[in-house]
Every structure is written in C-alpha cells, then in structure tokens.
Design a protein around this motif. Structure first.
Motif, PDB file in Angstrom:
ATOM      1  N   LEU A 152       1.028  -1.220  -0.466  1.00 14.08           N
ATOM      2  CA  LEU A 152       0.420  -0.085  -0.027  1.00 14.08           C
ATOM      3  C   LEU A 152       0.646   1.580   0.148  1.00 14.08           C
ATOM      4  N   VAL A 153       2.174   1.335   0.155  1.00 12.08           N
ATOM      5  CA  VAL A 153       3.225   2.310  -0.195  1.00 12.08           C
ATOM      6  C   VAL A 153       3.455   2.584  -1.364  1.00 12.08           C
ATOM      7  N   SER A 154       3.891   3.668  -1.382  1.00 13.80           N
ATOM      8  CA  SER A 154       4.202   3.931  -3.050  1.00 13.80           C
ATOM      9  C   SER A 154       5.617   4.799  -2.597  1.00 13.80           C
ATOM     10  N   PRO A 155       7.107   4.264  -3.515  1.00 13.24           N
ATOM     11  CA  PRO A 155       8.155   5.422  -3.207  1.00 13.24           C
ATOM     12  C   PRO A 155       8.488   6.376  -2.740  1.00 13.24           C
ATOM     13  N   SER A 156       7.766   7.222  -3.183  1.00 18.90           N
ATOM     14  CA  SER A 156       7.618   9.018  -2.734  1.00 18.90           C
ATOM     15  C   SER A 156       7.001   8.924  -1.225  1.00 18.90           C
ATOM     16  N   ASP A 157       6.120   7.766  -0.756  1.00 15.31           N
ATOM     17  CA  ASP A 157       5.336   8.078   0.386  1.00 15.31           C
ATOM     18  C   ASP A 157       7.138   8.555   1.894  1.00 15.31           C
ATOM     19  N   GLY A 212       6.703  19.648   0.526  1.00 16.64           N
ATOM     20  CA  GLY A 212       5.663  19.358  -0.442  1.00 16.64           C
ATOM     21  C   GLY A 212       5.347  17.544  -1.006  1.00 16.64           C
ATOM     22  N   LEU A 213       5.148  16.750   0.359  1.00 14.73           N
ATOM     23  CA  LEU A 213       5.240  15.572   0.335  1.00 14.73           C
ATOM     24  C   LEU A 213       3.666  15.133   0.319  1.00 14.73           C
ATOM     25  N   LYS A 214       3.177  14.651  -0.508  1.00 14.59           N
ATOM     26  CA  LYS A 214       2.260  14.550  -0.967  1.00 14.59           C
ATOM     27  C   LYS A 214       0.881  13.147  -0.172  1.00 14.59           C
ATOM     28  N   ASN A 215       2.029  11.581   0.125  1.00 16.23           N
ATOM     29  CA  ASN A 215       1.438  11.320   0.547  1.00 16.23           C
ATOM     30  C   ASN A 215       2.273  11.061   2.280  1.00 16.23           C
ATOM     31  N   LEU A 216       1.110  11.169   3.565  1.00 21.03           N
ATOM     32  CA  LEU A 216       1.956  11.776   5.151  1.00 21.03           C
ATOM     33  C   LEU A 216       1.690   9.341   5.344  1.00 21.03           C
ATOM     34  N   ILE A 217       2.133   8.700   5.254  1.00 23.46           N
ATOM     35  CA  ILE A 217       1.300   7.366   5.677  1.00 23.46           C
ATOM     36  C   ILE A 217       1.891   7.172   7.342  1.00 23.46           C
ATOM     37  N   SER A 270       7.657  -6.358  11.186  1.00 24.76           N
ATOM     38  CA  SER A 270       8.899  -6.794  10.460  1.00 24.76           C
ATOM     39  C   SER A 270       9.778  -5.903  10.051  1.00 24.76           C
ATOM     40  N   GLU A 271      11.209  -6.412  10.685  1.00 22.90           N
ATOM     41  CA  GLU A 271      12.090  -5.813  10.068  1.00 22.90           C
ATOM     42  C   GLU A 271      11.719  -5.182   8.151  1.00 22.90           C
ATOM     43  N   GLU A 272      11.823  -5.711   7.534  1.00 22.32           N
ATOM     44  CA  GLU A 272      11.147  -4.880   6.086  1.00 22.32           C
ATOM     45  C   GLU A 272      10.234  -3.840   5.995  1.00 22.32           C
ATOM     46  N   VAL A 273       9.529  -3.730   6.859  1.00 24.77           N
ATOM     47  CA  VAL A 273       8.936  -2.330   7.480  1.00 24.77           C
ATOM     48  C   VAL A 273       9.630  -1.120   8.283  1.00 24.77           C
ATOM     49  N   TYR A 274      10.470  -1.973   8.929  1.00 29.89           N
ATOM     50  CA  TYR A 274      10.805  -0.412   9.419  1.00 29.89           C
ATOM     51  C   TYR A 274      12.577  -0.716   8.875  1.00 29.89           C
ATOM     52  N   LYS A 275      12.629  -0.536   8.101  1.00 30.99           N
ATOM     53  CA  LYS A 275      13.643  -0.456   6.871  1.00 30.99           C
ATOM     54  C   LYS A 275      13.080   0.528   6.231  1.00 30.99           C
ATOM     55  N   ARG A 276      11.837   0.503   5.912  1.00 34.47           N
ATOM     56  CA  ARG A 276      11.017   1.867   4.885  1.00 34.47           C
ATOM     57  C   ARG A 276      10.915   2.286   5.344  1.00 34.47           C
ATOM     58  N   ALA A 277      10.605   2.514   7.226  1.00 31.43           N
ATOM     59  CA  ALA A 277       9.967   3.998   7.968  1.00 31.43           C
ATOM     60  C   ALA A 277      10.585   5.399   7.427  1.00 31.43           C
ATOM     61  N   THR A 278      10.877   5.995   7.550  1.00 32.91           N
ATOM     62  CA  THR A 278      11.317   7.640   7.041  1.00 32.91           C
ATOM     63  C   THR A 278      11.498   8.120   9.033  1.00 32.91           C
ATOM     64  N   GLN A 279      10.397   7.708   9.821  1.00 33.24           N
ATOM     65  CA  GLN A 279      10.335   7.749  11.529  1.00 33.24           C
ATOM     66  C   GLN A 279       9.310   6.889  11.925  1.00 33.24           C
ATOM     67  N   LYS A 280       9.490   7.107  13.200  1.00 31.16           N
ATOM     68  CA  LYS A 280       8.755   6.565  14.397  1.00 31.16           C
ATOM     69  C   LYS A 280       8.298   7.246  15.136  1.00 31.16           C
ATOM     70  N   ILE A 281       7.139   6.872  15.551  1.00 27.48           N
ATOM     71  CA  ILE A 281       6.245   8.430  16.570  1.00 27.48           C
ATOM     72  C   ILE A 281       6.114   7.358  17.927  1.00 27.48           C
ATOM     73  N   GLY A 282       6.374   8.046  18.855  1.00 25.01           N
ATOM     74  CA  GLY A 282       5.542   7.136  19.930  1.00 25.01           C
ATOM     75  C   GLY A 282       4.538   7.864  20.883  1.00 25.01           C
ATOM     76  N   LEU A 283       3.928   7.668  21.175  1.00 28.75           N
ATOM     77  CA  LEU A 283       2.589   7.963  22.021  1.00 28.75           C
ATOM     78  C   LEU A 283       3.027   8.584  23.547  1.00 28.75           C
ATOM     79  N   SER A 284       3.230   7.545  23.991  1.00 31.62           N
ATOM     80  CA  SER A 284       3.556   7.193  25.360  1.00 31.62           C
ATOM     81  C   SER A 284       4.332   5.717  25.386  1.00 31.62           C
TER      82      SER A 284
END
Length: 157
Positions: free
Chosen positions: A63-68, A96-101, A111-125
């Motif tokens: 569900l994620v594009s390379p530019s997201d 100018g970001l089009k999609n923030l996911i 999964s490790e693949e998702v962690y590698k693709r992520a641009t940031q991690k946010i913790g709510l608490s």
C-alpha cells in the motif's frame, strides 16, 4: 498532502468506531484523510510471531509508494507534545510531501522490512495501549494538530 492511517484488523467496539468516525470527519475539514484497514491474517494462530509480522508487513508495504513518507507508530519512537506534533505536520506539508502514511502494526509490531522502509517512528506514550485505542488517539492528535496550526480554540495550553 494526504494523510493515510493504516491499521491491522478491524475495530470491534461500536463506541470506538463512532469516535474514530467522528474525529476522521472533523480531520477531513483540514486535510485529505483516509483510514485503511488491513484484514487480520487468517489462521494466524498457526504462525510464529516472525511469520505473522512478515505477512502483515508484506500486505502493508503493498500500500506504500516509493515517494510516500512512512511513519510507524512504535513504542520506541520519538514522543512529541501536541504543539511539536503540529509543527511536524506543518513541516511535512511545507516540504511538498504528497502522502504521509502513519501505520499501527499488528499485535507483535512490525517486520524488519517495514522498519527498513520507514522514514520515522513516533511513540504516543511509554504506556502500552490497545491497537484499537491507538487509532482514536492518533486521529484525535492529527485533528488537534491542525486546529493548533489554524489557531482554533480546540487546544488549550
């Protein structure tokens, strides 16, 4: 900019569904917003934690594009005040970001693949919340962030 919240599994509570719908509707006055639910894996009881994370990760990454910009809601992520979070939203829009996911993982996380693709991690608490409640909390914080940016009276300092 479009903000997409991706979550694994449906919300069973009608009360939570109502609140999520209510805040989603409010949020759409400020930004294009979409809530995407990835169905729970079938026969997940037969899978190891690693295998379940891998399969959920594959469904998510489709569900994620390379530019997201892919932001994981993760207990080890950076925590923000509501004002800091609103500033982060403004910075993302100004870039100018089009999609923030934003992604809420499954019961065992990502999964490790998702962690590698992520641009940031946010913790709510530092506390642990149910995945169902996190949906409401992040949508409410997105709404709060936009009301802060518009100087509207929702947030009180």
């Amino acid at each position: 900019m479009t903000i997409k919240l991706i979550a694994i599994g449906k919300t069973d509570s009608t009360e939570l569904q109502y609140l999520i719908s209510n805040y989603s509707s409010r949020l759409r006055h400020y930004v294009k917003f979409e809530l995407v639910i990835i169905p729970d894996l079938k026969k997940s009881k037969n899978l190891s934690e690693t295998e379940q994370k891998r399969k959920e990760g594959e469904a998510l990454l489709k569900l994620v594009s390379p530019s997201d910009a892919l932001v994981l809601l993760d207990e080890k992520g950076k925590q923000f005040t509501s004002i800091e979070f609103s500033q982060l939203l403004q910075k993302r829009m100004n870039s100018g970001l089009k999609n923030l996911i934003l992604v809420i993982g499954g019961p065992y996380g990502f999964s490790e693949e998702v962690y590698k693709r992520a641009t940031q991690k946010i913790g709510l608490s530092k506390m642990t919340f149910s995945h169902q409640m996190v949906r409401l909390f992040i949508i409410e914080q997105l709404y709060r962030g936009f009301t802060i940016l518009k100087n509207e009276p929702y947030h009180h300092q």
